[in-house]
Design a protein around this motif. Structure first.
Motif, PDB file in Angstrom:
ATOM      1  N   CYS A   4       0.842  -1.200   0.000  1.00 51.04           N
ATOM      2  CA  CYS A   4       0.000   0.000   0.000  1.00 51.04           C
ATOM      3  C   CYS A   4       0.879   1.252   0.000  1.00 51.04           C
ATOM      4  N   CYS A   7       0.392   3.473   3.076  1.00 46.59           N
ATOM      5  CA  CYS A   7       1.015   2.881   4.277  1.00 46.59           C
ATOM      6  C   CYS A   7       2.525   3.130   4.244  1.00 46.59           C
ATOM      7  N   HIS A  46      -4.760   1.729   8.112  1.00 43.69           N
ATOM      8  CA  HIS A  46      -5.106   1.272   6.767  1.00 43.69           C
ATOM      9  C   HIS A  46      -6.577   0.882   6.718  1.00 43.69           C
ATOM     10  N   HIS A  98      -6.385   3.014   0.046  1.00 43.24           N
ATOM     11  CA  HIS A  98      -6.191   3.386   1.456  1.00 43.24           C
ATOM     12  C   HIS A  98      -6.894   4.735   1.532  1.00 43.24           C
TER      13      HIS A  98
HETATM   14 ZN    ZN Z   1      -2.520   1.459   3.515  1.00 41.59          ZN
END
Ligand code: ZN
Ligand code: AMP
Length: 114
Positions: A4, A7, A46, A98
């Motif tokens: 991600c 993230c 997340h 996300h």
């Molecule tokens: Zn994420």
């Protein structure tokens, strides 16, 4: 989670042009700005899409809005106006899975959006 993008920003592996950091969220300049101000406000947690927001996240979502409002105020956009957008899934224009709030301002917004 390791794949991600946001993230990775939360964990400092990728460094965006940061605007604001708190214990629960980060905000940074969009790499492909659609307006003179285009900031993304992203929870550290997340959450893949708006469909995945839980009842335990309601305060967090409120903090995203307040952070965006604060950044808008710092940029003298409170009176002239701005737009807050959260896209959901491909059909809603979401490309990064996300959740994030787009803060757009500094030009006249049109409605309906494209
Ligand atoms: Zn994420
Ligand atoms: P969305 O289409 O709602 O998922 O929004 C994703 C946003 O992330 C787009 O406006 C992209 O321009 C932005 N974006 C993608 N990669 C980066 C990056 N590395 N740094 C900053 N913004 C990014």
């Amino acid at each position: 989670m390791t794949d991600c993008l946001f993230c990775k920003m939360v964990h400092g592996e990728i460094k965006p042009r940061m605007v604001l950091e708190t214990d629960e969220l980060i905000a940074f300049e969009d790499i492909n700005p659609q307006a003179p101000t285009h900031v993304l406000v992203v929870p550290r947690k997340h959450i893949a899409t708006p469909n995945d927001i839980g009842s335990e996240d309601t305060a967090l979502i409120g903090k995203l809005v307040l952070a965006a409002r604060k950044i808008a105020a710092e940029r003298q956009l409170s009176e002239s106006g701005y737009r807050l957008v959260m896209n959901c899934n491909r059909g809603g224009g979401q490309t990064v899975f996300h959740i994030h709030l787009h803060l757009l301002g500094g030009r006249q917004m049109t409605w309906p959006p494209g």
